[in-house]
Design an enzyme around this catalytic site. Structure first.
Site, PDB file in Angstrom:
ATOM      1  N   ASP A  95       0.774  -1.036   0.279  1.00 41.78           N
ATOM      2  CA  ASP A  95      -0.197  -0.520  -0.124  1.00 41.78           C
ATOM      3  C   ASP A  95       0.912   1.430   0.165  1.00 41.78           C
ATOM      4  OD1 ASP A  95      -2.551   2.377   0.164  1.00 41.78           O
ATOM      5  OD2 ASP A  95      -3.071   1.004   1.671  1.00 41.78           O
TER       6      ASP A  95
HETATM    7  C1  BGC Z   1      -4.731   3.004  -0.081  1.00 38.99           C
HETATM    8  C2  BGC Z   1      -5.051   2.464  -0.761  1.00 38.99           C
HETATM    9  C3  BGC Z   1      -4.977   2.907  -2.475  1.00 38.99           C
HETATM   10  C4  BGC Z   1      -3.242   3.656  -2.285  1.00 38.99           C
HETATM   11  C5  BGC Z   1      -3.247   4.651  -3.507  1.00 38.99           C
HETATM   12  C6  BGC Z   1      -3.770   4.000  -0.326  1.00 38.99           C
HETATM   13  O1  BGC Z   1      -3.854   5.038   0.901  1.00 38.99           O
HETATM   14  O2  BGC Z   1      -5.187   3.204   1.142  1.00 38.99           O
HETATM   15  O3  BGC Z   1      -6.222   1.571  -0.859  1.00 38.99           O
HETATM   16  O4  BGC Z   1      -4.986   1.991  -2.875  1.00 38.99           O
HETATM   17  O5  BGC Z   1      -3.395   4.554  -1.069  1.00 38.99           O
HETATM   18  O6  BGC Z   1      -3.681   5.974  -4.170  1.00 38.99           O
END
Ligand code: BGC
Ligand code: BGC
Length: 980
Positions: free
Chosen positions: A376
């Protein structure tokens, strides 16, 4: 310039050469054995990281480096329990003492006042699992791995590293972009959110959220939505879609991101995720199962975001992990998902993106995952440790801080390979996994023009490297490709079928377009009078895309907020759709689109029918609306919606008018303030419908679509009924130690499992929903295909993964090429100098035992053998055609004792194991042949009939006692009961 060329040719920030020091000291308790009485020697033996010679060497590095390192050392120390640290030798002890003091100071400065109190995490630590299993063992991936190996074997070390590392936040067009290998025509990949549409893009569809999809219980629609989403990604040039989400799974009713997933049950999540993945990947787009795992709340989910140095630790026991949280991921792997995103939080005190037990052990070995694990965004908190623990790609590439261009991989991974901290075969495996995934979905056939939109501007021309402070190059970044097709039809269908009718007294619904229902006496000679109430029926005042990532609750609620939200192309609000639906000849329709009634009573007293719209919103933790910081503060309807309903009910037709309430919500809500009011005749839980909101609610209100949505969560009478462990942790506790601790002490008992176990009457149970017709079940038939046997057959061995030569290149070959043009902050794989690259052979790592539960996609193939089939007939006994959801629940033998150990095994009262949505025409009599009755059949697998035995580390089927088999219309309406 093609995007992949740009990455190869430019350069980022000065690469620090003491990198592995941080990594070696990274706070991953995976380095320790789980046995509490392990000796230092044991620890050394188990730990490929903590005690290698480089650690000592880097400690004596130059001044600047030490100063820089000590900050991160402090972080590292922070997560290592005191009990462990006591065992270190005096010299090292001094160091630790210093870093501990530094850590304490830093933590206190960061607001972590609780942090001075060091404690051992309640659930123990995560055991080590090494080395990382190699991809390529599954025959279903054989071709892709062959092709990938052909390509990877031609790559240089820096080319390989380039593929593993993002270029930095907003350095390219998508939210995530890794590096390319232009020489071999392997493109830069565009990774884009998210589960309900293409984020930061134009001309796309705002689909209903996952929770609405879950509420349809319609496998075909789950698949269709995935396919449409995949198609849009393809048309926009997105290689990797960052969805579906199945974690949070919905453990906490107020969890801020539950709406991105499909409901509070692993089987519902798993089936919906698998269907979505199939849809997406059939369009040639890579799907991402996220977030692995235990990211059940927003508060403290990530280091720093909450003013804390370390993210929350979700402490999950092994059985709950298997039977609840990992379950939908197993289904996703079985469905062929090519990417998994590890989450921000720690699990059992080890960061999910460096947790070797979870990545190497459970995901890659036991579940047989062949694709790549991406972090993530900034969930990677260590370099070497995360590489060894099984992370394959770091996103968005930046290191410990957002947008700092200072990656934990990139040049540092190159260096770590050269100096022996990370074996080259680990990097080979990372890259092979990515390239094989690319082949697996057929992206080698794409023209590779890259994304045709920019996440950072809506203008046609924009910066090519938005995040770079120095590079101002511009170009055409938005081509405004219309990707929507006819997807609005799917949106409308999902939204209508994902609307759950929970109350319908006197059949007040469906409404008649003429107002008065046929046969009913008009109350007066004038027109039928209808008024629509509430902000939630109107459009937002300042435009449908005013708040960043939909982070506010103004007007009708059609999406939650965060990275999972998109810009609406348009939004059909309920008011205009309802107005258009009524026949104006016979109906006078008016509205009051505020949540507070005016002083003049006519607007409410003068009505025959009042339709009230209210809502409840939540989202991702980096944004807040009002005092909702991601997670909801409670399960109430927001913005005084309860009062509005009560006021309208009181006044509507002077208390004699009928009231219909529509609730748009991110998840379960409390309805108690109005649910029993006699003239509140109908209540619809419309979840988060997406862009076709108004049309979909009209479909249901007027009976064009007979409601067939079912609750994907329990609606309780009071929040406490969800149980003592169901609360979001809003504040750290004094006993937390250095990171907030969240113990999943309820084990298997979330949502309906808790209500059933404690015998609590919910307001509306999981799986519940009404229809405009009635259904009857009959003819339960249980057929054994196999007898009972405790264990699945032996794990099959699989095929051999590709291998590569392991010799390392001359470090000089990894230096920046001469005259290289560097884009400020861009992340590159090249080294600044060859310092810190002298090779020390790592200690060999003992192989952790392979799981007997493994051996195929989603686990041992025998787990998916059908043991029983269960069938039943469903008859539509009511007046109109309609669909219902036939649900299968299994009760494990109660009072069961393991015959081998004599130990009692506790089981939930019942667990969902299958569902089918069936459309049944109204009674045969009127419709002639074919109408009225349908047969439903469920295949029940070995896994469905097994529990996770922590001691045996395998799925075990109870062979004594009887299984209860129930088929019905909800978790509490189970008219057909049998045993096996
Ligand atoms: C989120 C993810 C997301 C990523 C990219 C993160 O903060 O938890 O679900 O895909 O950001 O935007
Ligand atoms: C980004 C999101 C990401 C979040 C993480 C935001 O700035 O837009 O994609 O999920 O940060 O904290």
């Amino acid at each position: 310039m093609a995007p992949y060329e740009s990455h190869q040719l430019r350069r980022g920030k000065y690469a620090r050469l003491d990198a592995p020091t941080d990594d070696d000291l990274e706070p991953t308790p995976t380095r320790f054995s789980s046995e509490s009485n392990a000796t230092l020697e044991d620890l050394e033996e188990h730990d490929p990281l903590a005690f290698d010679s480089k650690l000592k060497r880097k400690k004596s590095a130059g001044d600047l480096k030490v100063r820089k390192a000590s900050f991160k050392d402090a972080e590292a120390a922070a997560a290592i329990p005191y009990a462990r640290r006591k065992k270190f030798t005096p010299g090292r002890c001094c160091c630790w003492l210093l870093t501990f003091v530094a850590a304490t100071v830093l933590l206190l400065a960061a607001g972590g006042i609780w942090a001075y109190k060091v404690s051992v995490p309640v659930d123990g630590r995560s055991p080590p699992w090494y080395p990382a299993p190699k991809g390529g063992a599954d025959p279903a991936w054989e071709e892709s791995y062959k092709k990938a190996a052909e390509l990877v074997k031609q790559m240089t070390l820096v080319e390989k590293v380039n593929i593993t590392t993002g270029t930095g936040w907003s350095m390219e067009m998508c939210v995530g972009n890794n590096g390319a290998v232009p020489r071999l025509k392997f493109p830069q990949l565009c990774l884009q959110d998210g589960p309900l549409g293409i984020r930061f893009a134009d001309n796309i569809t705002a689909f209903p959220a996952g929770i609405t999809v879950g509420a349809t219980w319609n496998k075909e629609l789950m698949y269709q939505r995935g396919k449409a989403h995949g198609k849009e990604a393809r048309l926009k040039g997105v290689n990797v879609l960052l969805g579906p989400a199945m974690g949070p799974l919905g453990r906490l009713p107020a969890g801020g991101r539950n709406w991105e997933g499909f409901g509070s049950d692993p089987v519902l999540q798993g089936i919906a995720a698998a269907q979505t993945i199939k849809g997406i990947q059939e369009e040639g787009v890579m799907a991402t199962a996220k977030h692995w795992v235990g990211n059940e709340q927003e508060h403290f989910r990530q280091a720093r975001e909450w003013g804390i140095p370390n993210a929350i630790s979700s402490n999950i026991d092994d059985r709950a992990l298997h039977e609840i949280y990992a379950w939908p991921f197993a289904d996703s792997v079985k469905a062929g998902v090519v990417s998994v995103m590890c989450s921000y939080n720690q699990v059992n005190s080890s960061y999910a993106c460096a947790n070797s037990k979870l990545l190497n052990g459970v995901l890659k070995d036991e579940l047989g995952f062949q694709g790549f694990v991406q972090s993530d965004w900034l969930a990677q908190r260590s370099g070497v440790a995360s590489a060894l623990a099984g992370l394959d790609m770091t996103m968005p590439g930046d290191g410990l801080r957002w947008s700092n261009g200072d990656s934990l991989w990139g040049a540092r991974l190159t260096q770590a390979v050269l100096n022996g901290s990370v074996p080259i075969d680990r990097v080979d495996d990372m890259v092979t996994r990515v390239v094989a995934s690319w082949y697996q979905v057929g992206q080698d056939k794409w023209s590779n023009e890259g994304p045709n939109f920019s996440s950072w501007t809506n203008d046609e021309v924009g910066k090519l490297h938005e995040g770079s402070p120095s590079d101002k190059t511009t170009g055409v970044v938005n081509k405004f490709v219309n990707a929507q097709g006819d997807h609005k039809d799917i949106v409308r269908k999902v939204a209508a079928e994902g609307t759950v009718l929970v109350k319908n007294e006197d059949n007040v619904l469906p409404l008649s377009r003429k107002g008065h229902k046929d046969g009913s006496k008009s109350k007066r000679q004038t027109k039928f009078r209808v008024c629509v109430f509430g902000e939630d029926a109107r459009l937002p005042y300042d435009g449908i895309n005013k708040c960043p990532d939909q982070s506010c609750n103004d007007g009708t609620l059609a999406s939650g907020w965060g990275s999972g939200a998109v810009d609406f192309p348009y939004l059909v609000e309920p008011m205009s759709a309802i107005r258009a639906a009524f026949d104006k000849e016979n109906v006078y329709i008016t509205d009051w689109l505020k949540n507070k009634l005016p002083k003049q009573k006519e607007i409410v007293e003068d009505q025959d029918l009042c339709i009230v719209f209210v809502n409840s919103d939540a989202g991702e933790g980096y944004l807040k609306w009002a005092d909702v910081r991601g997670d909801r503060n409670d399960l109430s309807i927001q913005k005084d919606g309860n009062q509005l309903v009560k006021d309208v009910a009181k006044g509507c037709g002077k208390g004699k008018g009928d009231v219909v309430v529509v609730v748009h919500t991110v998840g379960t809500v409390n309805l108690e303030e109005f649910i029993d009011i006699p003239n509140v005749k109908a209540v619809l839980i419309a979840n988060l419908p997406g862009q076709e909101s108004g049309n979909a609610i009209v479909d249901v209100l007027f009976g064009d679509v007979n409601p067939s949505g079912r609750l994907p969560y329990t609606i309780a009478k009071k929040e406490e009924d969800f149980g003592p462990d169901s609360k979001v942790k809003y504040l750290p506790s004094p006993s937390d130690g250095l990171a907030p601790q969240q113990n999943f002490s309820e084990g298997l008992y979330i949502d309906y499992r808790h209500f059933d176990k404690q015998d609590i009457a919910p307001r509306y149970e999981f799986g519940f929903g009404l229809s405009y017709t009635q259904f009857k079940l009959s003819s339960l038939l249980i057929r054994s295909k196999h007898g009972k046997s405790p264990l699945p057959s032996a794990r099959p061995s699989g095929i051999a993964p590709p291998t590569y030569p392991t010799d390392l290149p001359d470090p000089k070959s990894a230096l920046f090429p001469k005259d290289f043009h560097k884009v400020g902050k861009y992340i590159y794989p090249y080294l600044e100098s060859t310092d810190g690259t002298s090779f020390t052979a790592p200690e060999p790592v003992p192989q952790s035992p392979l799981s007997e539960a493994g051996g195929g996609p989603g686990g041992n193939p025998d787990l998916y053998t059908t043991i029983l089939t269960v069938s039943a007939s469903v008859t539509n006994t009511g007046p109109v055609d309609g669909a219902t959801v036939v649900q299968l629940y299994i009760s494990f033998p109660q009072g069961y004792k393991d015959p081998e150990t004599g130990e009692a095994v506790d089981f939930p009262v019942r667990v969902l194991r299958g569902f089918e949505k069936v459309f049944v025409e109204a009674g045969k009599q009127e419709h002639g042949n074919g109408g009225g009755r349908e047969l439903v059949t469920f295949d029940v697998t070995r896994k469905d009939l097994s529990y996770w035995d922590v001691k045996r580390q395998n799925w075990v089927m109870p062979t004594e006692g009887e299984f209860g088999i129930s088929v019905g219309f909800s978790s509490r309406d189970l008219p057909l009961q049998g045993t096996w």
